[in-house]
Scaffold this active site. Sequence first.
Site, PDB file in Angstrom:
ATOM      1  N   ASN A  13       0.865  -1.176   0.000  1.00  0.00           N
ATOM      2  CA  ASN A  13       0.000   0.000   0.000  1.00  0.00           C
ATOM      3  C   ASN A  13       0.907   1.233   0.000  1.00  0.00           C
ATOM      4  OD1 ASN A  13      -1.808   2.048   0.432  1.00  0.00           O
ATOM      5  ND2 ASN A  13      -2.448   1.365   2.478  1.00  0.00           N
ATOM      6  N   LYS A  15       0.099   4.218  -0.279  1.00  0.00           N
ATOM      7  CA  LYS A  15      -0.551   5.400   0.317  1.00  0.00           C
ATOM      8  C   LYS A  15      -0.302   6.627  -0.579  1.00  0.00           C
ATOM      9  CE  LYS A  15      -0.253   3.152   4.766  1.00  0.00           C
ATOM     10  NZ  LYS A  15      -0.152   3.233   6.222  1.00  0.00           N
ATOM     11  N   HIS A  99      -9.544   1.031   4.873  1.00  0.00           N
ATOM     12  CA  HIS A  99      -8.269   1.270   5.554  1.00  0.00           C
ATOM     13  C   HIS A  99      -8.506   2.215   6.730  1.00  0.00           C
ATOM     14  CE1 HIS A  99      -4.196   2.436   6.470  1.00  0.00           C
ATOM     15  NE2 HIS A  99      -3.808   1.365   5.797  1.00  0.00           N
ATOM     16  N   GLU A 101      -6.921   4.604   7.860  1.00  0.00           N
ATOM     17  CA  GLU A 101      -6.700   6.038   7.576  1.00  0.00           C
ATOM     18  C   GLU A 101      -7.933   6.648   6.926  1.00  0.00           C
ATOM     19  OE1 GLU A 101      -3.033   5.427   5.485  1.00  0.00           O
ATOM     20  OE2 GLU A 101      -2.096   4.811   7.362  1.00  0.00           O
ATOM     21  N   GLU A 171      -5.299  -5.038  10.349  1.00  0.00           N
ATOM     22  CA  GLU A 171      -4.275  -4.033  10.611  1.00  0.00           C
ATOM     23  C   GLU A 171      -4.585  -3.320  11.930  1.00  0.00           C
ATOM     24  OE1 GLU A 171      -2.285  -2.701   6.714  1.00  0.00           O
ATOM     25  OE2 GLU A 171      -4.083  -1.496   6.915  1.00  0.00           O
ATOM     26  N   GLY A 177       2.504   2.211  10.913  1.00  0.00           N
ATOM     27  CA  GLY A 177       3.449   3.318  10.799  1.00  0.00           C
ATOM     28  C   GLY A 177       4.147   3.663  12.111  1.00  0.00           C
ATOM     29  N   SER A 217       3.457  -2.185  10.439  1.00  0.00           N
ATOM     30  CA  SER A 217       4.904  -2.282  10.689  1.00  0.00           C
ATOM     31  C   SER A 217       5.473  -3.659  10.340  1.00  0.00           C
ATOM     32  CB  SER A 217       5.228  -1.907  12.138  1.00  0.00           C
ATOM     33  OG  SER A 217       4.855  -0.555  12.376  1.00  0.00           O
TER      34      SER A 217
HETATM   35  P1  13P Z   1       3.043   0.330   7.751  1.00  0.00           P
HETATM   36  O1  13P Z   1       3.542  -0.957   7.138  1.00  0.00           O
HETATM   37  O2  13P Z   1       3.788   1.534   7.268  1.00  0.00           O
HETATM   38  O3  13P Z   1       2.920   0.235   9.229  1.00  0.00           O
HETATM   39  O4  13P Z   1       1.548   0.526   7.176  1.00  0.00           O
HETATM   40  C1  13P Z   1       0.667  -0.523   7.220  1.00  0.00           C
HETATM   41  C2  13P Z   1      -0.532  -0.160   6.422  1.00  0.00           C
HETATM   42  O5  13P Z   1      -1.286   0.724   6.796  1.00  0.00           O
HETATM   43  C3  13P Z   1      -0.766  -0.876   5.165  1.00  0.00           C
HETATM   44  O6  13P Z   1      -2.029  -0.622   4.679  1.00  0.00           O
END
Ligand code: 13P
Length: 255
Positions: A13, A15, A99, A101, A171, A177, A217
């Site tokens: 992803n 982003k 997601h 976010e 997740e 992150g 992560s």
């Molecule tokens: P990270 O791997 O940067 O923690 O992000 C995970 C994520 O949100 C994948 O959709």
Amino acid sequence: MIKNMRQQIVAGNWKMNTTLQEGAELAREIVERLDQPKGLVVFAAPFTHLTTVQTTVKGHINVHLAAQNCHQETKGAYTGEISVDMLASLGVEFVLIGHSERREYFKETNALLAQKVDQALSKGIRPIFCCGEPLKIREKETHVNFVKKQLRESLFHLTPEQFKSVVIAYEPIWAIGTGKTASSQQAQDMHQAIRKAIASKYGKRIANATSILYGGSCNAANAAELFSQPDVDGGLIGGASLKAADFLQIIQALK
Ligand code: 13P
């Protein structure tokens, strides 16, 4: 294409990262160095990059494209939005839905996500449905019920036939992150609970065929340990998907 078997998947992803040139180069480097992956590789690239990345992945049967979002309506006066028809016309096969976010910053609710799932499936695009709890809920130890509610309210209206096309990504928000990954046991426990919930709704056969990815992560150093768990079928990778060498190592970690 609608699939009906449990697949190992590593999805990146990206982003809101990379320019078109950087994204194209990232995809090219990964695809060129990819050595017989044990599962599917998915690039969830920004909308603006999809056509370009599509030309890079064309002909690589194990590499697929995902969008990071879609709109819940078919078409119309929704300035700035992207429909599943548009995605399907580019050859996009997967779409991230729910997601954390998008839930947090764009106030996407379980009910809205259910509509997006329906839209995607109506055009044969497979949802990668993201679920996961915030730290507060984990600390209260109500995380399993929290995630089950997300599944119930956004997915469990589907027919068994429809559900077979869905990929789940667990997740935990506190791991995204932050560099603080879930332990492999925490991931396994939740994945097993998710599979059990699917089994009680759709039966064991469908539950066993559902791919459940871990995200948060996940990196080159911890992927093998996470993927070694029986109910972890790969990963949804954020930061580490932006570095070709790291992402390739994560793909190599599939069991
Ligand atoms: P990270 O791997 O940067 O923690 O992000 C995970 C994520 O949100 C994948 O959709």
